[in-house]
Design a protein around this motif. Structure first.
Motif, PDB file in Angstrom:
ATOM      1  N   TYR A  16      38.364  54.896  35.622  1.00  0.00           N
ATOM      2  CA  TYR A  16      39.799  55.068  35.391  1.00  0.00           C
ATOM      3  C   TYR A  16      40.500  55.570  36.651  1.00  0.00           C
ATOM      4  O   TYR A  16      41.537  55.041  37.048  1.00  0.00           O
ATOM      5  N   ASP A  17      39.934  56.559  37.295  1.00  0.00           N
ATOM      6  CA  ASP A  17      40.558  57.123  38.500  1.00  0.00           C
ATOM      7  C   ASP A  17      40.589  56.124  39.650  1.00  0.00           C
ATOM      8  O   ASP A  17      41.558  56.039  40.403  1.00  0.00           O
ATOM      9  N   ARG A  18      39.508  55.341  39.812  1.00  0.00           N
ATOM     10  CA  ARG A  18      39.412  54.404  40.935  1.00  0.00           C
ATOM     11  C   ARG A  18      40.290  53.173  40.760  1.00  0.00           C
ATOM     12  O   ARG A  18      40.866  52.667  41.719  1.00  0.00           O
ATOM     13  N   PHE A  19      40.388  52.693  39.522  1.00  0.00           N
ATOM     14  CA  PHE A  19      40.968  51.361  39.316  1.00  0.00           C
ATOM     15  C   PHE A  19      42.245  51.334  38.479  1.00  0.00           C
ATOM     16  O   PHE A  19      42.728  50.252  38.137  1.00  0.00           O
ATOM     17  N   LYS A  20      42.827  52.494  38.170  1.00  0.00           N
ATOM     18  CA  LYS A  20      43.885  52.510  37.161  1.00  0.00           C
ATOM     19  C   LYS A  20      45.118  51.689  37.524  1.00  0.00           C
ATOM     20  O   LYS A  20      45.849  51.248  36.633  1.00  0.00           O
ATOM     21  N   GLU A  21      45.331  51.435  38.805  1.00  0.00           N
ATOM     22  CA  GLU A  21      46.539  50.705  39.191  1.00  0.00           C
ATOM     23  C   GLU A  21      46.274  49.231  39.522  1.00  0.00           C
ATOM     24  O   GLU A  21      47.189  48.506  39.904  1.00  0.00           O
ATOM     25  N   ILE A  22      45.040  48.780  39.374  1.00  0.00           N
ATOM     26  CA  ILE A  22      44.693  47.417  39.753  1.00  0.00           C
ATOM     27  C   ILE A  22      44.838  46.487  38.552  1.00  0.00           C
ATOM     28  O   ILE A  22      44.294  46.746  37.473  1.00  0.00           O
ATOM     29  N   ASP A  23      45.558  45.398  38.730  1.00  0.00           N
ATOM     30  CA  ASP A  23      45.743  44.404  37.672  1.00  0.00           C
ATOM     31  C   ASP A  23      44.620  43.372  37.704  1.00  0.00           C
ATOM     32  O   ASP A  23      44.199  42.935  38.769  1.00  0.00           O
ATOM     33  N   VAL A  24      44.168  42.989  36.531  1.00  0.00           N
ATOM     34  CA  VAL A  24      43.199  41.906  36.380  1.00  0.00           C
ATOM     35  C   VAL A  24      43.882  40.783  35.602  1.00  0.00           C
ATOM     36  O   VAL A  24      44.357  40.990  34.482  1.00  0.00           O
ATOM     37  N   THR A  25      43.957  39.613  36.211  1.00  0.00           N
ATOM     38  CA  THR A  25      44.562  38.450  35.558  1.00  0.00           C
ATOM     39  C   THR A  25      43.509  37.714  34.747  1.00  0.00           C
ATOM     40  O   THR A  25      42.396  37.486  35.226  1.00  0.00           O
ATOM     41  N   PHE A  26      43.851  37.326  33.535  1.00  0.00           N
ATOM     42  CA  PHE A  26      42.882  36.713  32.640  1.00  0.00           C
ATOM     43  C   PHE A  26      42.805  35.211  32.838  1.00  0.00           C
ATOM     44  O   PHE A  26      43.370  34.417  32.100  1.00  0.00           O
ATOM     45  N   THR A  27      42.062  34.840  33.885  1.00  0.00           N
ATOM     46  CA  THR A  27      41.724  33.448  34.138  1.00  0.00           C
ATOM     47  C   THR A  27      40.630  33.022  33.157  1.00  0.00           C
ATOM     48  O   THR A  27      40.121  33.824  32.367  1.00  0.00           O
ATOM     49  N   LYS A  28      40.240  31.754  33.241  1.00  0.00           N
ATOM     50  CA  LYS A  28      39.156  31.253  32.382  1.00  0.00           C
ATOM     51  C   LYS A  28      37.876  32.027  32.618  1.00  0.00           C
ATOM     52  O   LYS A  28      37.151  32.364  31.671  1.00  0.00           O
ATOM     53  N   ASP A  29      37.587  32.341  33.890  1.00  0.00           N
ATOM     54  CA  ASP A  29      36.390  33.106  34.228  1.00  0.00           C
ATOM     55  C   ASP A  29      36.452  34.507  33.623  1.00  0.00           C
ATOM     56  O   ASP A  29      35.453  35.024  33.098  1.00  0.00           O
ATOM     57  N   MET A  30      37.643  35.130  33.666  1.00  0.00           N
ATOM     58  CA  MET A  30      37.783  36.476  33.101  1.00  0.00           C
ATOM     59  C   MET A  30      37.638  36.466  31.579  1.00  0.00           C
ATOM     60  O   MET A  30      37.047  37.382  30.993  1.00  0.00           O
ATOM     61  N   LEU A  31      38.164  35.428  30.941  1.00  0.00           N
ATOM     62  CA  LEU A  31      38.009  35.326  29.488  1.00  0.00           C
ATOM     63  C   LEU A  31      36.536  35.274  29.112  1.00  0.00           C
ATOM     64  O   LEU A  31      36.090  35.936  28.169  1.00  0.00           O
ATOM     65  N   GLN A  32      35.776  34.508  29.882  1.00  0.00           N
ATOM     66  CA  GLN A  32      34.359  34.366  29.578  1.00  0.00           C
ATOM     67  C   GLN A  32      33.596  35.652  29.820  1.00  0.00           C
ATOM     68  O   GLN A  32      32.796  36.082  28.985  1.00  0.00           O
TER      69      GLN A  32
END
Length: 277
Positions: free
Chosen positions: A13-29
């Motif tokens: 949470y502390d390291r990554f709280k501001e980073i966005d992850v976009t839900f591409t096909k790879d991320m969905l999988q």
């Protein structure tokens, strides 16, 4: 998914709280998101929506507004809950489902549509640990795939077990034709293998290498090309090849497997040397 220690969740949470992850096909999988179970709850009503991106502080969703959603948001003072659902690799019949309390900060037409809008949500509290674990594992693997890309894993019975690699025997697809091979080393960015063939006809050839893992059962095809060769002592018909991966197209699931092995090996070294985690 396993039970991650609270300390590790807090670190994510502390390291990554501001980073966005976009839900591409790879991320969905790789996340196991169940799209048809994602909804926006406003008051007592639910609206189907698409999760476009998320961080630990907020999310962007896409929803149809023709059904009165905007009026409902106005009456609720833009207070909503985002319902998310992820597959559970350990208990397929029991997906991980939770709500994230949120506030809608703004809306805008999605791809100039008059019926579909993108809504920007701000989480009003820290999201559940499940979301932090799912997204944190991905971000940790993605960052380490650059920082530790040349750390090699020599394949032996112990490393195979810890990687949950089904077998060192695999296949390299050269111009779409599968060729049997034996894996020797792995890393984030390359691999070494042995196969039958003549070096001069294989080096610089584009290929795709298959990796089969267990628990959960997954297979990945990693594209790249053979960059150098070595003789195999005592076996003139065999050649040892080094393959560099196409780093822009390495499956995220493969990165996570390598990352978790390297993290586990590093943790064991710290314990063995008496260092604290």
């Amino acid at each position: 998914m396993g039970i991650m220690p609270a300390q590790k969740v807090a670190q994510f949470y502390d390291r990554f709280k501001e980073i966005d992850v976009t839900f591409t096909k790879d991320m969905l999988q790789v996340t196991g998101l169940v799209p048809e179970q994602v909804h926006l709850k406003c008051g007592s009503d639910f609206w189907p929506c698409v999760l476009y991106a998320t961080s630990f502080q907020g999310a962007k969703i896409v929803a149809n507004i023709k059904s009165g959603l905007l009026d409902k948001l106005q009456h609720a003072n833009n207070t909503v809950s985002l319902r998310l659902c992820f597959k559970n690799a350990e208990k397929e019949a029991n997906p991980v489902t939770f709500f994230v309390a949120s506030r809608v900060l703004g809306t805008m037409p999605y791809k100039n549509s008059e019926e579909v809008s993108m809504l920007t949500l701000q989480f009003t509290q820290r999201p559940p640990d499940d979301l932090i674990e799912i997204i944190g594992r991905i971000l940790d693997a993605n960052i380490n795939s650059s920082k530790r890309k040349d750390e090699r894993i020599l394949l032996n019975p112990e490393s195979e077990r810890r990687l949950k690699l089904l077998s060192k025997e695999s296949a390299a697809f050269i111009q779409g034709v599968p060729r049997r091979c034996i894996l020797r080393e792995l890393s984030f960015s390359n691999a070494k293998l042995i196969m039958m063939g003549v070096a001069k006809f294989l080096v610089e050839k584009e290929t795709a290498l298959r990796f089969d893992f267990d628990d959960p059962r997954e297979s990945f095809l990693v594209k790249g090309k053979f960059v150098r060769s070595e003789n195999v002592e005592g076996k003139k018909e065999m050649v040892a090849l080094a393959m560099d991966f196409d780093e822009a197209n390495i499956p995220m699931g493969y990165k996570i497997r390598i990352n978790e092995y390297l993290n586990s090996a590093r943790a064991d070294l710290r314990i063995a040397s008496g260092e604290e985690e």
